[in-house]
Design a protein around this motif. Structure first.
Motif, PDB file in Angstrom:
ATOM      1  N   LEU A 160      -1.947 -33.506  14.267  1.00 54.28           N
ATOM      2  CA  LEU A 160      -0.564 -33.268  13.888  1.00 54.28           C
ATOM      3  C   LEU A 160      -0.224 -33.843  12.520  1.00 54.28           C
ATOM      4  CD1 LEU A 160       1.640 -33.597  17.090  1.00 54.28           C
ATOM      5  CD2 LEU A 160       1.777 -31.803  15.376  1.00 54.28           C
ATOM      6  N   GLY A 161      -0.718 -35.037  12.226  1.00 53.45           N
ATOM      7  CA  GLY A 161      -0.442 -35.638  10.923  1.00 53.45           C
ATOM      8  C   GLY A 161      -0.971 -34.777   9.791  1.00 53.45           C
ATOM      9  N   ALA A 162      -2.159 -34.217   9.980  1.00 54.33           N
ATOM     10  CA  ALA A 162      -2.738 -33.336   8.968  1.00 54.33           C
ATOM     11  C   ALA A 162      -1.894 -32.074   8.807  1.00 54.33           C
ATOM     12  CB  ALA A 162      -4.178 -32.978   9.336  1.00 54.33           C
ATOM     13  N   MET A 163      -1.365 -31.558   9.928  1.00 49.62           N
ATOM     14  CA  MET A 163      -0.527 -30.361   9.855  1.00 49.62           C
ATOM     15  C   MET A 163       0.766 -30.631   9.092  1.00 49.62           C
ATOM     16  SD  MET A 163      -0.979 -28.705  13.660  1.00 49.62           S
ATOM     17  CE  MET A 163       0.199 -27.389  13.331  1.00 49.62           C
ATOM     18  N   VAL A 164       1.346 -31.820   9.278  1.00 52.50           N
ATOM     19  CA  VAL A 164       2.549 -32.182   8.535  1.00 52.50           C
ATOM     20  C   VAL A 164       2.245 -32.216   7.040  1.00 52.50           C
ATOM     21  CG1 VAL A 164       4.208 -34.033   8.071  1.00 52.50           C
ATOM     22  CG2 VAL A 164       3.648 -33.429  10.432  1.00 52.50           C
ATOM     23  N   ALA A 165       1.117 -32.856   6.669  1.00 47.21           N
ATOM     24  CA  ALA A 165       0.733 -32.938   5.263  1.00 47.21           C
ATOM     25  C   ALA A 165       0.484 -31.553   4.678  1.00 47.21           C
ATOM     26  CB  ALA A 165      -0.508 -33.815   5.113  1.00 47.21           C
ATOM     27  N   ALA A 166      -0.171 -30.691   5.442  1.00 47.89           N
ATOM     28  CA  ALA A 166      -0.427 -29.332   4.971  1.00 47.89           C
ATOM     29  C   ALA A 166       0.884 -28.589   4.732  1.00 47.89           C
ATOM     30  CB  ALA A 166      -1.296 -28.581   5.971  1.00 47.89           C
ATOM     31  N   ASN A 167       1.834 -28.744   5.656  1.00 47.97           N
ATOM     32  CA  ASN A 167       3.136 -28.100   5.499  1.00 47.97           C
ATOM     33  C   ASN A 167       3.840 -28.584   4.241  1.00 47.97           C
ATOM     34  OD1 ASN A 167       6.229 -28.088   5.925  1.00 47.97           O
ATOM     35  ND2 ASN A 167       5.514 -26.660   7.493  1.00 47.97           N
ATOM     36  N   SER A 204      -7.006 -40.673  11.565  1.00 50.03           N
ATOM     37  CA  SER A 204      -5.891 -41.327  12.250  1.00 50.03           C
ATOM     38  C   SER A 204      -6.123 -42.806  12.526  1.00 50.03           C
ATOM     39  CB  SER A 204      -5.593 -40.608  13.569  1.00 50.03           C
ATOM     40  OG  SER A 204      -6.728 -40.642  14.411  1.00 50.03           O
ATOM     41  N   ASN A 205      -7.383 -43.227  12.719  1.00 48.09           N
ATOM     42  CA  ASN A 205      -7.609 -44.622  13.067  1.00 48.09           C
ATOM     43  C   ASN A 205      -9.005 -45.099  12.653  1.00 48.09           C
ATOM     44  OD1 ASN A 205      -9.483 -44.004  15.351  1.00 48.09           O
ATOM     45  ND2 ASN A 205      -7.641 -43.083  16.210  1.00 48.09           N
ATOM     46  N   ARG A 206      -9.254 -46.390  12.857  1.00 44.26           N
ATOM     47  CA  ARG A 206     -10.476 -47.019  12.372  1.00 44.26           C
ATOM     48  C   ARG A 206     -11.732 -46.469  13.026  1.00 44.26           C
ATOM     49  NH1 ARG A 206     -10.308 -52.385  12.046  1.00 44.26           N
ATOM     50  NH2 ARG A 206      -8.042 -52.561  12.287  1.00 44.26           N
ATOM     51  N   GLY A 232      -6.173 -40.113   3.511  1.00 39.19           N
ATOM     52  CA  GLY A 232      -4.839 -40.345   4.050  1.00 39.19           C
ATOM     53  C   GLY A 232      -4.867 -40.367   5.562  1.00 39.19           C
ATOM     54  N   GLY A 233      -3.684 -40.483   6.169  1.00 36.98           N
ATOM     55  CA  GLY A 233      -3.595 -40.495   7.628  1.00 36.98           C
ATOM     56  C   GLY A 233      -3.290 -41.867   8.177  1.00 36.98           C
ATOM     57  N   ILE A 235      -5.047 -44.007   9.563  1.00 30.67           N
ATOM     58  CA  ILE A 235      -6.052 -45.043   9.346  1.00 30.67           C
ATOM     59  C   ILE A 235      -5.593 -46.054   8.299  1.00 30.67           C
ATOM     60  CG2 ILE A 235      -7.303 -43.743   7.557  1.00 30.67           C
ATOM     61  CD1 ILE A 235      -9.908 -44.815   8.751  1.00 30.67           C
ATOM     62  N   LEU A 236      -4.763 -45.615   7.353  1.00 25.23           N
ATOM     63  CA  LEU A 236      -4.297 -46.524   6.310  1.00 25.23           C
ATOM     64  C   LEU A 236      -3.438 -47.640   6.901  1.00 25.23           C
ATOM     65  CD1 LEU A 236      -5.240 -44.012   4.680  1.00 25.23           C
ATOM     66  CD2 LEU A 236      -3.319 -44.416   3.151  1.00 25.23           C
ATOM     67  N   LYS A 237      -2.540 -47.261   7.793  1.00 28.95           N
ATOM     68  CA  LYS A 237      -1.669 -48.256   8.437  1.00 28.95           C
ATOM     69  C   LYS A 237      -2.470 -49.163   9.357  1.00 28.95           C
ATOM     70  CE  LYS A 237       2.567 -48.667  11.177  1.00 28.95           C
ATOM     71  NZ  LYS A 237       3.674 -47.915  11.859  1.00 28.95           N
ATOM     72  N   GLU A 238      -3.442 -48.581  10.073  1.00 29.91           N
ATOM     73  CA  GLU A 238      -4.207 -49.374  11.027  1.00 29.91           C
ATOM     74  C   GLU A 238      -5.082 -50.426  10.339  1.00 29.91           C
ATOM     75  OE1 GLU A 238      -7.336 -48.659  14.709  1.00 29.91           O
ATOM     76  OE2 GLU A 238      -5.769 -47.203  14.273  1.00 29.91           O
ATOM     77  N   LEU A 239      -5.557 -50.115   9.135  1.00 28.72           N
ATOM     78  CA  LEU A 239      -6.458 -51.026   8.436  1.00 28.72           C
ATOM     79  C   LEU A 239      -5.749 -51.882   7.388  1.00 28.72           C
ATOM     80  CD1 LEU A 239      -9.600 -48.734   7.908  1.00 28.72           C
ATOM     81  CD2 LEU A 239      -9.343 -50.630   9.518  1.00 28.72           C
ATOM     82  N   GLN A 240      -4.416 -51.810   7.320  1.00 27.83           N
ATOM     83  CA  GLN A 240      -3.708 -52.507   6.257  1.00 27.83           C
ATOM     84  C   GLN A 240      -3.861 -54.026   6.330  1.00 27.83           C
ATOM     85  OE1 GLN A 240       0.428 -51.487   6.581  1.00 27.83           O
ATOM     86  NE2 GLN A 240       0.665 -52.312   8.655  1.00 27.83           N
ATOM     87  N   ASP A 241      -4.128 -54.561   7.519  1.00 25.89           N
ATOM     88  CA  ASP A 241      -4.325 -56.005   7.633  1.00 25.89           C
ATOM     89  C   ASP A 241      -5.740 -56.419   7.254  1.00 25.89           C
ATOM     90  OD1 ASP A 241      -1.718 -56.358   8.512  1.00 25.89           O
ATOM     91  OD2 ASP A 241      -2.263 -56.167  10.637  1.00 25.89           O
ATOM     92  N   ASP A 242      -6.670 -55.457   7.198  1.00 21.56           N
ATOM     93  CA  ASP A 242      -8.062 -55.757   6.885  1.00 21.56           C
ATOM     94  C   ASP A 242      -8.386 -55.581   5.410  1.00 21.56           C
ATOM     95  OD1 ASP A 242      -8.440 -56.177   9.597  1.00 21.56           O
ATOM     96  OD2 ASP A 242      -9.060 -54.111   9.955  1.00 21.56           O
ATOM     97  N   MET A 243      -7.755 -54.610   4.773  1.00 22.60           N
ATOM     98  CA  MET A 243      -8.020 -54.361   3.355  1.00 22.60           C
ATOM     99  C   MET A 243      -6.866 -53.592   2.747  1.00 22.60           C
ATOM    100  SD  MET A 243     -10.962 -51.361   3.634  1.00 22.60           S
ATOM    101  CE  MET A 243     -11.896 -52.127   4.961  1.00 22.60           C
TER     102      MET A 243
END
Length: 278
Positions: A160-167, A204-206, A232-233, A235-243
């Motif tokens: 779904l996130g990819a579909m939003v970006a495509a739109n 979407s995630n790590r 994008g996606g 995964i950026l939010k999920e890994l923000q505490d790591d890097m």
């Protein structure tokens, strides 16, 4: 959460590959189409990508539709959008991501089981598909305009996130080809036999991090010059505490990591073209 069909490949949109669950459609497809056409024709502003905070009671209408596929909340959603001046763009850019996040959080917290969450995501995806079709967004991009390959890495189950970006990209004149979990030969064929100006990788995630690295390596090995690659996606939010984002982009081998489509297009040199399309 939404499983890709085996052998899924590149198409204009992900729902061509069984991504949308129709088991409880109940003939509501016509109502979805009517809602989408009405929203896009009457409430579109032709504005750039919208940012903002969703209003909870309006968001709840979208979530009520996702709950069981009932189209009654969509009538109320249209009325509230018109009354409050909420644009069609805002529903795509602000309310859909908020609804996706709410369902994902409820699943992670155990308030929803996997089937309940999957069905709700599927219903949102069906609605998003109809909104995208109503936009006829690819028609605003000329044959010489920017072209992006939006790829999801192996193991990715969230679309779904990819579909939003495509739109979002299509609305501002960028032609987008969505490519689900491409194998090496398919990816090579698509990139070498078509003109693309950039590749966006959505994860979407790590759990998909290693797949992202491998996907970008495959792209870099092809004779494509300096084709920009953007990660994008979720995964950026999920890994923000790591890097930070720059370190994540370097780790994956991408030119940039961002959840902002406007920034992604700008780093690829599309900003002037996108502004012209707006």
């Amino acid at each position: 959460m939404i499983e890709p069909t085996p052998g899924a490949n590149c198409e204009d949109d992900v729902d061509h590959h069984g991504q949308t669950d129709r088991r409880d459609d109940g003939g509501s497809g016509g109502a979805l189409t009517q809602f989408a056409l009405r929203v896009v024709s009457e409430l579109r502003r032709n504005t750039p990508i919208e940012t903002g905070v969703p209003q909870d009671d309006v968001l709840s209408l979208l979530l009520r539709h996702a709950l069981n596929g009932n189209t009654e909340p969509l009538g109320s959603l249209y009325n509230e959008m018109k009354r409050r001046g909420i644009a069609a763009e805002e529903i795509i850019d602000t309310y859909f991501p908020a609804a996706i996040s709410r369902i994902g959080n409820e699943w992670h917290e155990g308030d929803l089981d996997i089937l309940q969450a999957t069905l709700r995501m599927s219903r949102l995806q069906a609605l998003l598909r109809e909104l995208g079709r109503a936009w006829v967004s690819d028609s605003v991009g000329g044959p010489g305009g920017p072209r992006v390959l939006l790829a999801l890495p192996g193991g990715e189950q969230h679309t779904l996130g990819a579909m939003v970006a495509a739109n979002q990209m299509r609305r501002i004149g960028v032609s987008v080809c969505v490519c689900l979990v491409p194998n090496s030969s398919l990816l090579e064929q698509k990139l070498l036999n078509n003109r693309f100006d950039a590749v966006f990788v959505s994860a979407s995630n790590r759990s998909c991090l290693a797949s992202c690295v491998e996907l970008v390596k495959k792209i870099r090995r092809l004779p494509l010059g300096d084709l920009p690659v953007v990660l994008g996606g979720g995964i950026l939010k999920e890994l923000q505490d790591d890097m930070d984002l720059k370190a994540l982009a370097n780790h994956v081998g991408a030119d940039m990591a961002t959840s902002d489509v406007t920034k992604a297009l700008a780093v690829c040199g599309f900003s002037n073209k996108a502004q012209a399309a707006e």
